[in-house]
Design a protein around this motif. Structure first.
Motif, mmCIF file in Angstrom:
data_model
loop_
_atom_site.group_PDB
_atom_site.id
_atom_site.type_symbol
_atom_site.label_atom_id
_atom_site.label_comp_id
_atom_site.label_asym_id
_atom_site.label_seq_id
_atom_site.Cartn_x
_atom_site.Cartn_y
_atom_site.Cartn_z
ATOM 1 N N ASP A 10 -34.990 4.052 105.339
ATOM 2 C CA ASP A 10 -34.341 5.455 105.055
ATOM 3 C C ASP A 10 -34.670 6.238 103.978
ATOM 4 O OD1 ASP A 10 -33.065 4.897 107.934
ATOM 5 O OD2 ASP A 10 -31.441 3.985 106.718
ATOM 6 N N LEU A 11 -34.555 5.526 102.838
ATOM 7 C CA LEU A 11 -34.720 6.044 101.323
ATOM 8 C C LEU A 11 -36.059 6.748 101.343
ATOM 9 C CD1 LEU A 11 -33.701 6.966 98.677
ATOM 10 C CD2 LEU A 11 -34.043 4.591 97.920
ATOM 11 N N PRO A 25 -42.283 3.004 102.979
ATOM 12 C CA PRO A 25 -41.143 1.963 102.600
ATOM 13 C C PRO A 25 -41.610 1.044 101.486
ATOM 14 C CG PRO A 25 -41.329 2.399 104.945
ATOM 15 C CD PRO A 25 -42.342 3.230 104.157
ATOM 16 N N GLN A 26 -42.911 0.623 101.467
ATOM 17 C CA GLN A 26 -43.585 -0.039 100.561
ATOM 18 C C GLN A 26 -43.072 0.402 99.180
ATOM 19 O OE1 GLN A 26 -44.728 -3.375 101.342
ATOM 20 N NE2 GLN A 26 -44.511 -3.536 99.211
ATOM 21 N N VAL A 27 -43.388 1.606 99.064
ATOM 22 C CA VAL A 27 -43.118 2.163 97.695
ATOM 23 C C VAL A 27 -41.687 1.920 97.060
ATOM 24 C CG1 VAL A 27 -42.931 4.630 96.326
ATOM 25 C CG2 VAL A 27 -44.791 3.982 97.881
ATOM 26 N N ILE A 28 -40.633 1.990 97.858
ATOM 27 C CA ILE A 28 -39.424 1.691 97.487
ATOM 28 C C ILE A 28 -39.229 0.115 97.090
ATOM 29 C CG2 ILE A 28 -36.883 1.708 98.242
ATOM 30 C CD1 ILE A 28 -38.210 4.629 97.865
ATOM 31 N N ALA A 29 -39.802 -0.519 98.096
ATOM 32 C CA ALA A 29 -39.885 -2.182 97.839
ATOM 33 C C ALA A 29 -40.249 -2.543 96.483
ATOM 34 C CB ALA A 29 -40.615 -2.787 98.943
ATOM 35 N N ASP A 30 -41.535 -1.837 96.428
ATOM 36 C CA ASP A 30 -42.347 -2.102 94.963
ATOM 37 C C ASP A 30 -41.229 -1.670 93.680
ATOM 38 O OD1 ASP A 30 -44.477 -3.204 96.294
ATOM 39 O OD2 ASP A 30 -45.660 -1.279 96.053
#
Length: 151
Positions: free
Chosen positions: A97-98, A106-111
């Protein structure tokens, strides 16, 4: 070839007499005076082997190896990752969502959350505005003062 056969050494079958290939005189490596001077196609000068110094080892190789191992990009501090995670969860957002909200993967947020990402001010600014918390400077984790920039 037109008259004689070349030997495996790259010399002529005439044996270095001075005349070969049907009696014509050719200057391609017969005799001691011409050795190493002119070579025909596919013949390599013995001993020099092209003299490509690309693969020679220098004294500074170990020094260079030490230097390159020390150089690396700074990563996002784990403190910033935890603030992103807490701010995202307090707003009831998933990583996906973010990411959708700030137009990133989404991988950017996880990283960013686990400290693997190399900090990018544009991405950090978008995340700050989305979760309402400061991620840069001294007051990391404090509420973001709402105020549009004047342009």
């Amino acid at each position: 070839m037109s008259g004689g056969l070349e030997s495996a050494r790259g010399g002529c079958a005439a044996g270095g007499v001075g005349r070969c290939h049907g009696g014509e005189r050719l200057g391609h490596g017969h005799g001691a005076a011409q050795e190493g001077a002119e070579r025909g196609p596919g013949q390599v000068q013995a001993g020099a082997a092209g003299q490509n110094k690309q693969h020679s080892i220098t004294k500074n190789t170990a020094k260079l190896d030490r230097e390159t191992e020390e150089l690396h990009h700074d990563r996002v501090p784990l403190e910033v990752g935890k603030v992103i995670q807490q701010g995202r969860q307090s707003k009831g957002l998933t990583q996906k969502d973010l990411a959708t909200k700030i137009n990133e993967k989404p991988q950017v947020i996880a990283d960013y959350e686990c400290g693997r990402a190399i900090p990018n001010n544009q991405v950090l600014g978008k995340i700050e505005r989305a979760i309402g918390l400061k991620l840069r400077g001294r007051d990391i984790g404090k509420p973001l003062e709402a105020g549009p920039k004047g342009k």
